[in-house]
Design a protein around this motif. Structure first.
Motif, mmCIF file in Angstrom:
data_model
loop_
_atom_site.group_PDB
_atom_site.id
_atom_site.type_symbol
_atom_site.label_atom_id
_atom_site.label_comp_id
_atom_site.label_asym_id
_atom_site.label_seq_id
_atom_site.Cartn_x
_atom_site.Cartn_y
_atom_site.Cartn_z
ATOM 1 N N GLY A 1 -19.378 -7.491 42.199
ATOM 2 C CA GLY A 1 -20.380 -7.338 41.157
ATOM 3 C C GLY A 1 -21.764 -7.108 41.724
ATOM 4 N N CYS A 2 -22.751 -7.380 40.901
ATOM 5 C CA CYS A 2 -24.151 -7.121 41.252
ATOM 6 C C CYS A 2 -24.910 -8.446 41.353
ATOM 7 C CB CYS A 2 -24.773 -6.242 40.169
ATOM 8 S SG CYS A 2 -26.449 -5.746 40.516
ATOM 9 N N ILE A 3 -25.908 -8.474 42.227
ATOM 10 C CA ILE A 3 -26.749 -9.661 42.391
ATOM 11 C C ILE A 3 -28.199 -9.243 42.193
ATOM 12 C CG2 ILE A 3 -26.895 -9.399 44.895
ATOM 13 C CD1 ILE A 3 -26.985 -12.434 45.105
ATOM 14 N N ASN A 4 -28.952 -10.050 41.457
ATOM 15 C CA ASN A 4 -30.383 -9.839 41.240
ATOM 16 C C ASN A 4 -31.099 -11.144 41.551
ATOM 17 O OD1 ASN A 4 -30.083 -7.208 40.190
ATOM 18 N ND2 ASN A 4 -29.587 -8.038 38.182
ATOM 19 N N GLN A 5 -32.016 -11.110 42.496
ATOM 20 C CA GLN A 5 -32.792 -12.309 42.835
ATOM 21 C C GLN A 5 -34.250 -11.928 42.994
ATOM 22 O OE1 GLN A 5 -31.185 -14.389 46.193
ATOM 23 N NE2 GLN A 5 -29.349 -15.008 45.083
ATOM 24 N N ASP A 6 -35.134 -12.849 42.594
ATOM 25 C CA ASP A 6 -36.564 -12.590 42.730
ATOM 26 C C ASP A 6 -37.138 -13.379 43.887
ATOM 27 O OD1 ASP A 6 -36.131 -15.000 41.430
ATOM 28 O OD2 ASP A 6 -38.061 -14.936 40.419
ATOM 29 N N ARG A 7 -38.177 -12.835 44.493
ATOM 30 C CA ARG A 7 -38.897 -13.479 45.588
ATOM 31 C C ARG A 7 -40.389 -13.306 45.354
ATOM 32 N NH1 ARG A 7 -34.870 -15.695 45.973
ATOM 33 N NH2 ARG A 7 -33.457 -15.839 47.731
ATOM 34 N N SER A 8 -41.158 -14.283 45.824
ATOM 35 C CA SER A 8 -42.597 -14.278 45.542
ATOM 36 C C SER A 8 -43.424 -13.478 46.546
ATOM 37 C CB SER A 8 -43.117 -15.708 45.509
ATOM 38 O OG SER A 8 -42.865 -16.328 46.762
ATOM 39 N N SER A 9 -42.879 -13.197 47.733
ATOM 40 C CA SER A 9 -43.663 -12.475 48.735
ATOM 41 C C SER A 9 -42.824 -11.353 49.337
ATOM 42 C CB SER A 9 -44.126 -13.429 49.834
ATOM 43 O OG SER A 9 -43.031 -13.819 50.625
ATOM 44 N N PRO A 10 -43.466 -10.337 49.918
ATOM 45 C CA PRO A 10 -42.714 -9.233 50.510
ATOM 46 C C PRO A 10 -41.890 -9.662 51.724
ATOM 47 C CG PRO A 10 -45.044 -8.983 50.949
ATOM 48 C CD PRO A 10 -44.905 -10.106 49.980
ATOM 49 N N THR A 11 -42.367 -10.662 52.458
ATOM 50 C CA THR A 11 -41.625 -11.144 53.620
ATOM 51 C C THR A 11 -40.304 -11.763 53.196
ATOM 52 O OG1 THR A 11 -43.731 -11.604 54.693
ATOM 53 C CG2 THR A 11 -41.782 -12.579 55.675
ATOM 54 N N LEU A 12 -40.347 -12.580 52.156
ATOM 55 C CA LEU A 12 -39.127 -13.213 51.666
ATOM 56 C C LEU A 12 -38.177 -12.187 51.056
ATOM 57 C CD1 LEU A 12 -40.633 -16.416 50.041
ATOM 58 C CD2 LEU A 12 -39.473 -16.212 52.234
ATOM 59 N N VAL B 1 -28.549 -1.819 48.284
ATOM 60 C CA VAL B 1 -29.563 -2.881 48.271
ATOM 61 C C VAL B 1 -30.917 -2.238 48.010
ATOM 62 C CG1 VAL B 1 -30.678 -4.679 49.634
ATOM 63 C CG2 VAL B 1 -28.220 -4.309 49.835
ATOM 64 N N ARG B 2 -31.626 -2.786 47.022
ATOM 65 C CA ARG B 2 -32.936 -2.237 46.643
ATOM 66 C C ARG B 2 -33.924 -3.375 46.404
ATOM 67 N NH1 ARG B 2 -31.867 2.885 42.783
ATOM 68 N NH2 ARG B 2 -30.073 3.706 43.895
ATOM 69 N N VAL B 3 -35.197 -3.053 46.616
ATOM 70 C CA VAL B 3 -36.276 -4.012 46.354
ATOM 71 C C VAL B 3 -37.273 -3.335 45.431
ATOM 72 C CG1 VAL B 3 -38.138 -5.394 47.357
ATOM 73 C CG2 VAL B 3 -35.992 -5.115 48.597
ATOM 74 N N CYS B 4 -37.565 -3.978 44.315
ATOM 75 C CA CYS B 4 -38.550 -3.469 43.362
ATOM 76 C C CYS B 4 -39.868 -4.215 43.590
ATOM 77 C CB CYS B 4 -38.062 -3.667 41.926
ATOM 78 S SG CYS B 4 -39.205 -3.013 40.701
ATOM 79 N N THR B 5 -40.936 -3.498 43.875
ATOM 80 C CA THR B 5 -42.240 -4.094 44.162
ATOM 81 C C THR B 5 -42.964 -4.435 42.859
ATOM 82 O OG1 THR B 5 -43.336 -1.958 44.222
ATOM 83 C CG2 THR B 5 -42.407 -2.764 46.294
ATOM 84 N N PRO B 6 -44.049 -5.205 42.916
ATOM 85 C CA PRO B 6 -44.795 -5.557 41.690
ATOM 86 C C PRO B 6 -45.355 -4.338 40.947
ATOM 87 C CG PRO B 6 -45.472 -6.977 43.476
ATOM 88 C CD PRO B 6 -44.566 -5.945 44.065
ATOM 89 N N ARG B 7 -45.608 -3.252 41.646
ATOM 90 C CA ARG B 7 -46.133 -2.048 40.992
ATOM 91 C C ARG B 7 -45.027 -1.166 40.421
ATOM 92 N NH1 ARG B 7 -51.489 0.019 44.054
ATOM 93 N NH2 ARG B 7 -52.497 -2.002 44.155
ATOM 94 N N GLY B 8 -43.758 -1.588 40.590
ATOM 95 C CA GLY B 8 -42.652 -0.850 40.003
ATOM 96 C C GLY B 8 -41.980 0.132 40.939
ATOM 97 N N ARG B 9 -42.407 0.191 42.179
ATOM 98 C CA ARG B 9 -41.787 1.095 43.145
ATOM 99 C C ARG B 9 -40.471 0.492 43.620
ATOM 100 N NH1 ARG B 9 -43.736 2.874 48.976
ATOM 101 N NH2 ARG B 9 -42.294 4.600 49.216
ATOM 102 N N VAL B 10 -39.419 1.293 43.649
ATOM 103 C CA VAL B 10 -38.105 0.832 44.079
ATOM 104 C C VAL B 10 -37.863 1.347 45.497
ATOM 105 C CG1 VAL B 10 -35.642 0.871 43.618
ATOM 106 C CG2 VAL B 10 -37.254 0.813 41.715
ATOM 107 N N LEU B 11 -37.657 0.412 46.421
ATOM 108 C CA LEU B 11 -37.397 0.765 47.818
ATOM 109 C C LEU B 11 -35.911 0.639 48.100
ATOM 110 C CD1 LEU B 11 -40.314 -1.267 49.426
ATOM 111 C CD2 LEU B 11 -40.293 1.157 48.916
#
Length: 118
Positions: free
Chosen positions: A18-29, A45-55
């Motif tokens: 399945g899929c996993i979604n987790q939030d983190r408070s800093s870019p390092t984490l 694996v993707r990371v969504c930044t606070p400005r909405g950019r998906v890496l």
């Protein structure tokens, strides 16, 4: 109406279960979690930044700690240095050896006769 909570960095990954979604408070984490998911065999694996950019997983190097401001390192209370001026060193005293007799006492005794009584 409840206030919506803004999640700064959202890390997502998919595996065969399945899929996993987790939030983190800093870019390092967020970077650490994304790298852990990749090591564990997660795909997409993707990371969504606070400005909405998906890496994507090949763009994760943009979250390196050099882009983020460094926090102060915390030290134990005993290791912290105060902001007071340093005290002046104490004046060194001459060491007195107890076994050696003092020469001042010998010089002050003029006679060995009986003392005057009042």
């Amino acid at each position: 109406m409840a206030k919506p909570i803004r999640v700064p960095y959202l890390v997502t990954g998919t595996n065969e279960y399945g899929c996993i979604n987790q939030d983190r408070s800093s870019p390092t984490l967020a970077l650490r979690l994304a790298q852990k998911l990749l090591r564990d065999g997660y795909m997409d694996v993707r990371v969504c930044t606070p400005r909405g950019r998906v890496l994507k997983s090949d763009e994760l190097d943009e979250l390196t700690p050099q882009d983020t401001p460094r926090k102060e390192t915390y030290m134990a209370k005993g290791e912290q240095r105060g902001n007071r001026e340093a005290k002046k060193p104490k004046k060194e005293k001459a060491k007195v050896i107890a076994a050696a007799p003092s020469r001042k006492e010998v010089a002050s005794q003029s006679g060995f006769g009986p003392a005057k009584k009042k």
